[in-house]
Structures are given as structure tokens and as C-alpha cells.
Design an enzyme around this catalytic site. Structure first.
Site, short mmCIF file in Angstrom:
data_model
loop_
_atom_site.label_atom_id
_atom_site.label_comp_id
_atom_site.label_asym_id
_atom_site.label_seq_id
_atom_site.Cartn_x
_atom_site.Cartn_y
_atom_site.Cartn_z
N LYS A 12 6.34 -0.09 7.92
CA LYS A 12 6.69 1.65 8.85
C LYS A 12 7.18 1.85 10.49
CE LYS A 12 4.22 3.50 5.23
NZ LYS A 12 4.26 4.16 4.84
N HIS B 227 -9.17 -0.57 0.14
CA HIS B 227 -9.52 -0.41 1.52
C HIS B 227 -10.59 -0.79 1.99
CE1 HIS B 227 -5.29 1.05 2.42
NE2 HIS B 227 -5.35 0.36 3.58
N SER C 15 1.07 4.01 9.58
CA SER C 15 -0.07 3.82 9.68
C SER C 15 -0.32 3.20 11.19
CB SER C 15 0.02 2.44 9.00
OG SER C 15 -1.28 1.39 8.63
N SER C 16 -1.86 2.49 11.86
CA SER C 16 -2.09 2.71 12.82
C SER C 16 -2.02 1.15 12.78
CB SER C 16 -3.82 2.72 12.74
OG SER C 16 -4.29 2.75 11.89
N CYS C 17 -1.74 0.42 11.82
CA CYS C 17 -1.24 -1.39 11.80
C CYS C 17 -0.01 -1.42 11.97
CB CYS C 17 -1.01 -2.00 10.47
SG CYS C 17 -0.47 -1.70 9.30
N TYR D 15 3.82 -5.22 6.29
CA TYR D 15 3.75 -3.41 5.80
C TYR D 15 3.95 -2.45 6.99
CZ TYR D 15 1.19 0.79 5.46
OH TYR D 15 0.61 2.35 4.80
N THR E 76 -4.93 7.19 11.07
CA THR E 76 -5.82 6.17 11.09
C THR E 76 -6.47 5.64 10.20
OG1 THR E 76 -7.39 4.83 12.20
CG2 THR E 76 -8.00 7.36 11.90
N LEU F 181 5.07 9.52 7.10
CA LEU F 181 4.15 9.15 7.66
C LEU F 181 3.85 7.36 7.37
CD1 LEU F 181 1.96 10.93 4.94
CD2 LEU F 181 1.75 10.95 7.40
O1 GFB Z 1 -10.02 -1.68 5.28
P1 GFB Z 1 -8.90 -2.67 5.26
O2 GFB Z 1 -8.93 -4.21 4.44
O3 GFB Z 1 -7.33 -2.86 5.71
O4 GFB Z 1 -10.49 -3.84 6.18
P2 GFB Z 1 -7.48 -2.43 8.04
C1 GFB Z 1 -10.98 -3.49 7.08
C2 GFB Z 1 -11.86 -4.38 7.13
O5 GFB Z 1 -13.06 -4.75 6.83
C3 GFB Z 1 -11.64 -6.36 7.72
C4 GFB Z 1 -13.68 -6.06 5.94
O6 GFB Z 1 -12.31 -6.50 8.42
C5 GFB Z 1 -12.64 -6.29 6.63
O7 GFB Z 1 -12.14 -7.70 6.35
N1 GFB Z 1 -14.00 -6.00 4.66
C6 GFB Z 1 -15.56 -6.30 5.03
C7 GFB Z 1 -13.46 -5.38 3.30
N2 GFB Z 1 -15.82 -6.12 3.48
C8 GFB Z 1 -13.72 -5.85 3.16
C9 GFB Z 1 -13.82 -5.85 1.67
O8 GFB Z 1 -15.15 -5.85 0.26
N3 GFB Z 1 -12.73 -4.62 1.20
C10 GFB Z 1 -11.56 -5.11 2.11
N4 GFB Z 1 -11.39 -4.65 1.62
N5 GFB Z 1 -12.55 -5.21 4.22
C11 GFB Z 1 -5.15 -2.52 6.83
C12 GFB Z 1 -4.05 -2.98 6.89
O9 GFB Z 1 -6.43 -3.31 7.27
O10 GFB Z 1 -5.57 -1.26 7.08
C13 GFB Z 1 -2.73 -2.30 6.52
O11 GFB Z 1 -3.67 -4.50 5.79
C14 GFB Z 1 -3.34 -0.40 6.35
O12 GFB Z 1 -1.57 -2.37 6.78
C15 GFB Z 1 -4.78 -0.59 6.86
O13 GFB Z 1 -2.97 0.03 7.53
C16 GFB Z 1 -4.71 0.61 7.58
O14 GFB Z 1 -7.74 -1.66 8.57
O15 GFB Z 1 -7.79 -4.06 8.53
#
Ligand code: GFB
Length: 317
Positions: A148, A187, A115-117, A144, A172, A113
Site C-alpha cells: 500500500k 477482520h 490502509s491505516s496499517c 500488505y 481506517t 485506496l
Molecule cells: O481486524 P483484524 O483481523 O485486523 O484484528 P488488524 C483486529 C484485532 O482483533 C486483533 C482481534 O487484535 C485480533 O487479534 N481479534 C479478536 C480478531 N478476535 C478476532 C477474530 O475472531 N478474528 C480476527 N480477524 N481478529 C488488519 C491488517 O489488522 O487491519 C490488515 O492485518 C488491514 O493489513 C486491516 O490493514 C484494516 O486491525 O489487526
């Protein structure tokens, strides 16, 4: 070397789910109950997946028919950006150990598995599998992503050099029961569920949302992912990794508004510009998966309602 004829029913197979305590691994275990197979798991205290010798010993002793590699060091944007060593080193070790041990134990089928990143920050949308390695990565999660990408390439290398019938799937952004609700490492979806719940409890007038609220994200429930993975195990054999998305995309602001409705609490959204946005858009093209015959995605709001129940029963005080 044993090979699989497709479609393969999985009946009576011994399937090792690495990472069964994680959100994805647990969903795979739940889904496999319907398959009349034997599920093998290894608690972390008994098997450290970053320990090469321990993984090889376990694999040679247990010799599964199938390995689902759902174990990984995962986290949201802040954790990825803050702990690059953990995300690169731990994931490289887990992948290299499990994949190579599966080779030594002559495991006929393995599903890795990603990841979309893994895709470039500015990949054309929706992102097709062919976008891999066509441009620079998003800096907040390149560590990360590199791990992957190495995992995908390792699976392809064993296919090429040893004819292994092993495959890789790229989910995703995921959510669902068993998610991590720790605000520093989670997340966005579980983080906002928690923030709205706590604002409701405290009567707080505002909820802080990181970044600008404009990034677009696609969300897939972990149980939908597990269903797609079992489908792929039964039907897919190809060198190319395959995207698993929902096609359900919305901005972070829209996500916050949806979560407000699910939690039942309206609050003013305050955007914290000191936190990164990450990649502007990350919508996967899941056309290959749909063409194979899988397209069973629940409505996001229903999925979030289920996740909130999980939060209330397991985490909330
Ligand atoms: O889900 P997330 O942490 O990961 O953040 P990514 C997605 C978006 O939500 C970003 C915003 O633009 C964050 O700034 N956001 C808003 C928040 N409020 C919050 C909050 O309270 N917490 C968090 N965490 N985000 C990850 C990768 O990227 O996605 C990993 O870092 C992995 O490697 C994962 O691939 C699926 O979608 O940006």
C-alpha cells in the site's frame, strides 16, 4: 493533458470502479448512483487485474474519466500473517497495472485506496498523515502495508513526473454489507458477528476472541467511506494522502460486548492468547478531511446492526 477543475461535479463522467465486487468497491458503486455519472466495472472473469497486458488493453479501450482503485487482496490479521506473498505480490501487481494503465490511457483523475496499517506500529495517536515512514511497521501486516505504501508513492510519482491530478485516501478499519465472514481470513468485526450468531444458534456458553482483547481499533462503515471518497474526488487535489477515519475507537473486548448486544446473545468471552494482537492502537487523525468539510459518520452500533442484517440475509444458514 486534461486536468480537473475543483470542485468537480462528476456529472457525465465515466468512472471505472476497480474491485466493484469487494465491500469497498460495491459501496462506491452504490454511492455513485446519486451522481449522474456512468459507472464502469469489469468482472474478474473478464479482466484479471494482476495481468498487465489485459489491464492496459481494457483501459485503452474504455478510457474512463476517473479510476477508483478499490481492488485489493485484503484480509484480517491471521490471513495477513499467513499469506505474505499473496498480500505483497497481488497488491503490488494490481496497483502497478491499474495505475500505469491509467497513465497510458491519459485518465485525468484517479483515487487510490491505502490502509491505516501503512503507519508505524508505534506511531503517535491519533495518527496523522505525516507519520508515514517514520518507524517500523506492525509485523503481522507489513507485507500488505509495504504494497500500500508503494501504491501511495506510485500515485505521487505520477503527480510529480507527469502532473497527474491523482490522489490517495487511507481508510481506517472498515466493516459493512458485503464483508467477508470466513473466520480464517476475515477482520475482527465480521468474525465476531459470526461467532456470536453461531453461539446463539448452538446455545454455546462462550465465544472465543483472539488475542488479549485490549488492542484499540477504529471502525468506519464502508458506505461512510464511499461518501467520503466521492467528496474527495470532487474536492481534493494534493500530493499528500488523506486519512479517512470515523474517530470511533474501542477495545476489541468492548467491540465483542457491543456485538453481543446487537446479536442479542450474552456469552462468556474467552481470550485466545495464541493469536496475535497486532498493533496496540490504530486511531487515525482525520483532521485534514474534517477541515475540508466532510464529517458524516454513522453511530457504530447502528452500522453493526446493518452489517448483522447483511450477514443474516446473505451468509447465515
Ligand atoms: O481486524 P483484524 O483481523 O485486523 O484484528 P488488524 C483486529 C484485532 O482483533 C486483533 C482481534 O487484535 C485480533 O487479534 N481479534 C479478536 C480478531 N478476535 C478476532 C477474530 O475472531 N478474528 C480476527 N480477524 N481478529 C488488519 C491488517 O489488522 O487491519 C490488515 O492485518 C488491514 O493489513 C486491516 O490493514 C484494516 O486491525 O489487526
Amino acid at each position: 493533458m486534461e486536468t480537473f477543475n475543483l470542485p468537480h461535479p462528476l456529472t457525465y463522467n465515466r468512472i471505472f470502479v476497480a474491485g466493484h465486487r469487494g465491500m469497498v468497491g460495491a459501496a462506491v458503486v452504490r454511492r455513485l448512483v446519486a451522481e449522474s455519472c456512468e459507472v464502469l466495472t469489469a468482472p474478474r472473469r473478464e479482466l484479471d487485474l494482476t495481468n498487465q497486458q489485459a489491464v492496459q488493453d481494457w483501459m485503452l479501450k474504455n478510457r474512463p474519466d476517473v479510476v477508483v482503485l478499490a481492488a485489493a487482496k485484503v484480509g484480517g490479521i491471521h490471513a495477513n500473517n499467513t499469506y505474505p506473498v499473496d498480500f505483497l505480490y497481488q497488491n503490488l501487481m494490481i496497483e502497478a497495472n491499474v495505475i500505469h494503465a491509467a497513465h497510458l490511457a491519459d485518465v485525468p483523475r484517479l483515487l487510490f485506496l491505502g490502509s491505516s496499517c501503512i503507519y508505524p506500529k508505534h506511531a503517535p495517536q491519533p495518527i496523522s498523515e505525516d507519520s508515514l515512514l517514520t518507524g517500523p511497521l506492525e509485523p503481522t501486516n507489513e507485507w500488505y502495508a509495504i504494497a500500500k505504501i508503494a501504491g501511495i508513492k506510485l500515485v505521487q510519482a505520477y503527480r510529480k513526473q507527469y502532473g497527474r491530478d491523482w490522489i490517495s485516501a487511507m481508510p481506517t478499519n472498515l466493516y459493512g454489507p458485503g464483508d467477508n465472514y470466513d473466520l480464517a481470513s476475515s477482520h475482527v468485526l465480521p468474525a465476531l458477528l459470526r461467532k456470536f450468531h453461531e453461539a446463539k444458534q448452538n446455545g454455546s456458553p462462550e465465544v472465543v476472541v483472539w488475542g488479549s482483547g485490549t488492542p484499540l481499533r477504529e471502525f468506519l462503515h464502508c458506505d461512510d467511506l464511499a461518501d467520503a471518497l466521492v467528496f474527495l474526488l470532487k474536492t481534493y487535489s494534493d500530493d499528500a494522502h488523506i486519512n479517512v477515519g470515523s474517530g470511533v475507537e474501542l477495545s476489541i473486548r468492548e467491540l465483542a460486548e457491543t456485538i453481543a448486544q446487537v446479536v442479542g446473545y450474552e456469552a462468556k468471552l474467552t481470550f485466545d492468547a495464541s493469536k496475535p494482537d497486532g498493533t496496540p492502537r490504530k486511531l487515525m487523525d482525520s483532521g485534514r478531511l474534517h477541515a475540508l468539510g466532510w464529517n458524516r459518520v454513522r453511530v457504530l452500533r447502528d452500522g453493526i446492526a446493518g452489517a448483522y442484517e447483511d450477514y443474516l440475509s446473505r451468509v447465515a444458514e
